[in-house]
Each structure stands twice: as C-alpha cells, then as structure tokens.
Design an enzyme around this catalytic site. Structure first.
Site, PDB file in Angstrom:
ATOM      1  N   LYS A  52       0.836  -1.195   0.000  1.00 44.33           N
ATOM      2  CA  LYS A  52       0.000   0.000   0.000  1.00 44.33           C
ATOM      3  C   LYS A  52       0.880   1.258   0.000  1.00 44.33           C
ATOM      4  O   LYS A  52       0.594   2.230  -0.689  1.00 44.33           O
ATOM      5  CB  LYS A  52      -0.929  -0.004   1.229  1.00 44.33           C
ATOM      6  CG  LYS A  52      -2.054  -1.024   1.119  1.00 44.33           C
ATOM      7  CD  LYS A  52      -2.795  -1.253   2.434  1.00 44.33           C
ATOM      8  CE  LYS A  52      -3.765  -2.424   2.267  1.00 44.33           C
ATOM      9  NZ  LYS A  52      -4.462  -2.817   3.509  1.00 44.33           N
ATOM     10  N   GLN A  96      -5.319  -1.654   9.683  1.00 44.65           N
ATOM     11  CA  GLN A  96      -5.031  -2.957   9.068  1.00 44.65           C
ATOM     12  C   GLN A  96      -5.565  -4.088   9.949  1.00 44.65           C
ATOM     13  O   GLN A  96      -5.295  -4.134  11.145  1.00 44.65           O
ATOM     14  CB  GLN A  96      -3.515  -3.095   8.849  1.00 44.65           C
ATOM     15  CG  GLN A  96      -3.102  -4.340   8.094  1.00 44.65           C
ATOM     16  CD  GLN A  96      -3.590  -4.374   6.645  1.00 44.65           C
ATOM     17  OE1 GLN A  96      -3.714  -3.341   5.989  1.00 44.65           O
ATOM     18  NE2 GLN A  96      -3.879  -5.550   6.144  1.00 44.65           N
ATOM     19  N   ASP A 119     -11.665   2.235   3.666  1.00 44.75           N
ATOM     20  CA  ASP A 119     -11.888   0.783   3.591  1.00 44.75           C
ATOM     21  C   ASP A 119     -13.382   0.462   3.487  1.00 44.75           C
ATOM     22  O   ASP A 119     -13.751  -0.665   3.139  1.00 44.75           O
ATOM     23  CB  ASP A 119     -11.350   0.121   4.870  1.00 44.75           C
ATOM     24  CG  ASP A 119     -10.093  -0.697   4.638  1.00 44.75           C
ATOM     25  OD1 ASP A 119      -9.888  -1.151   3.501  1.00 44.75           O
ATOM     26  OD2 ASP A 119      -9.351  -0.889   5.607  1.00 44.75           O
TER      27      ASP A 119
HETATM   28  N1  GUN Z   1      -6.662  -7.152   5.980  1.00 44.25           N
HETATM   29  C1  GUN Z   1      -6.835  -7.928   4.882  1.00 44.25           C
HETATM   30  N2  GUN Z   1      -7.474  -7.224   3.929  1.00 44.25           N
HETATM   31  C2  GUN Z   1      -7.706  -5.995   4.427  1.00 44.25           C
HETATM   32  C3  GUN Z   1      -8.324  -4.818   3.896  1.00 44.25           C
HETATM   33  O1  GUN Z   1      -8.821  -4.762   2.765  1.00 44.25           O
HETATM   34  N3  GUN Z   1      -8.348  -3.753   4.728  1.00 44.25           N
HETATM   35  C4  GUN Z   1      -7.840  -3.779   5.997  1.00 44.25           C
HETATM   36  N4  GUN Z   1      -7.936  -2.694   6.736  1.00 44.25           N
HETATM   37  N5  GUN Z   1      -7.263  -4.843   6.497  1.00 44.25           N
HETATM   38  C5  GUN Z   1      -7.206  -5.940   5.719  1.00 44.25           C
END
Ligand code: GUN
Length: 283
Positions: A52, A96, A119
């Site tokens: 990211k 996350q 998200d």
């Molecule tokens: N953990 C696995 N996939 C994701 C996601 O799309 N967003 C977040 N915040 N955590 C994750």
C-alpha cells in the site's frame, strides 16, 4: 479455454490515471494523505502495508504509518483514530486487520470518520452500500466490480455464488452484485452442500481462504471465476481457492493468483483515498 482476467495490468492502468488526478490536486496545493494503523506484529499485514505504501508513493499520496505495540489498549487505539479524524491533513484512515485478540476491531472501525473511511468498514458506509447510496465501498469487492466492467461481463439476472461471508469481502460483494440485479447465494463454512450451491452458478466468487475448495467437477461450462484466495501450495507458492489449471479449460473468464484480484484491491484503496480527498475539498 477461459480468458484470463489481467488484474495486474488493469490495476496499473487505474494507478496511472490516479497519478494524474493526484497531480491535479497537487497543482491546487492539496496533497492526498493516507494514515495506516497497524497493531502488533503480523507478517502478512506487513507485506500488505508495504504494498500500500509503494502504491501511495507511485501515485503521489502522502503515506503515514502508525505502528502500535500488541499491548495497546482499546482506549489508546480509539484515541489515535480520533486524533486522525480531527487532523485536517489526513484524508483517509485505514486500520489494518487483524489486530490482537483482546481488541475489538469493529469498535475501532466504528470510530473512523465515515468521510475518511477509505476501507468502507464503518457502519455508515456499510449502510450506504446496502441501500444504494454513494459512500466508500470495500476495496476488494470494488476492484472485482471494475474487472466485470472492463471485461464487459454481464451480471444482470445472473446467478452468483459467493463463497465466504466476511465483512471485508463476502458480505459487501453480495451487496455489489445485488445492486447489479444478480441473484446471489452466499456460501460459508456451515453450508451443507457446497457443490449443489455453486454447480448452477453463472459466476463464482471465492473468498474462503481454502485451497482447492472449488474443483472442476463443481462448476458448469462457461462459468466466470473470481478467485480472492491467497493461499500457499505444497511448494510454498502463492495460489488461490480454485483449481485454476483444470477450471480454466471449462470457464469463460477466470482470475489468476497472483495477478488477479490482489493488485485491484490496492488500486481501489488508492481510488478511495483520491475520492475522499476530493470530497473533503469540495471537488
Ligand atoms: N486485511 C486484509 N485485507 C484488508 C483490507 O482490505 N483492509 C484492511 N484494513 N485490512 C485488511
């Protein structure tokens, strides 16, 4: 033989467009800014967050990481989120997942300001998706919808089987498909006869995290397969949920792992950050 959906190159195309959007914002003195919170030590999360961060750098999004120890209290996590909600420089906030057990992640998601919830996990955005109002849609389902659009795959009236009922993929995916007039079946770990549920589906979206959960005998000819799985095979190589080699002979479209859904998820996060930045600046 199926068309292999190239998520990697579609994601690249999207990131290139977003880079231009970010440049336009910069010309107006606005720098998009994403804050990412990680709690505890999780190797998979570290890889996701690094990817990211790289995408942010490529596009011109300011990226700030907040690494909290696994001993962090719920109140401390909430306090940090509130501080980031108030911070005018921050346009998007991402916590996350997963976070250590004693902490309640949904309570933390509930605290993220809906305007910065890139998200789409805050109940306000979940609700907006359910009733067809604009808001933030979780990145994986959003990326999958972009793939359908790009490859002109018809959804209207089609039978869609989703394997997995998570808040991150399965549930929002079902809402996205419903919004496009599909007939949706959601299968999960307690589904009694998975084969019976998926055999008749025109589109199968698998997000189970189980290798080979979908085999060639379970699907009909010309099926569309979207594989959200991220598993390791016996040689330690990355693989999805479906038996790709056999099913690709039968399907009309299929996503590979890696190079399918994964890169699209990150591209959609970038898109949501740019969208949040524009909205917050009345663009
Ligand atoms: N953990 C696995 N996939 C994701 C996601 O799309 N967003 C977040 N915040 N955590 C994750």
């Amino acid at each position: 033989m199926a068309v292999i959906i190239d998520g990697k190159s579609l994601a690249k195309e999207i990131r290139e467009n977003l880079k231009k959007e970010a440049e336009k914002l910069r010309d107006k003195g606005i720098i998009p800014h994403l804050a990412v919170i990680m709690v505890g030590d999780n190797d998979a999360s570290k890889v996701y967050v690094r990817n990211k961060s790289r995408a942010c750098e490529e596009i011109g999004i300011e990226f700030k990481e907040y690494l909290l120890p696994s001993t962090t209290k719920q109140s401390e996590l909430i306090e940090l989120i509130k501080k980031l909600n108030e911070d005018k420089k921050v346009n998007g906030i991402l916590l996350q997942s997963p976070i250590p057990k004693p902490l309640n992640i949904q309570k933390a998601f509930n605290t993220i300001s809906p305007e910065k919830d890139v998200d789409g996990f805050n109940p306000y955005n979940v609700g907006n998706l359910c009733i067809g109002q604009d808001g933030f849609i979780p990145c994986t389902p959003l990326g999958i919808m972009k793939m359908f659009e790009k490859y002109n795959i018809d959804i209207d009236g089609k039978k869609v089987a989703i394997i997995g009922r998570s808040n991150i993929v399965g549930k929002p995916m079902a809402q996205c498909m419903l919004a496009k007039n599909a007939t949706v079946t959601i299968c999960h770990s307690r589904t009694r006869e998975l084969k019976k549920e998926v055999k008749d589906a025109d589109i199968i979206i698998s997000a189970s995290g189980k290798r080979n959960i979908v085999t060639s005998d379970m699907v009909k000819d010309e099926v569309v397969i979207i594989d959200v799985g991220m598993n390791r095979n016996d040689e330690g190589k990355l693989c999805g949920d479906v038996d790709f080699e056999k099913i690709k002979e039968k399907a009309s479209y299929i996503t590979p792992v890696p190079g399918g859904v994964g890169p699209m998820t990150i591209a959609m996060l970038m898109e949501n950050v740019i969208k949040a930045t524009k909205k917050q600046n009345n663009f």
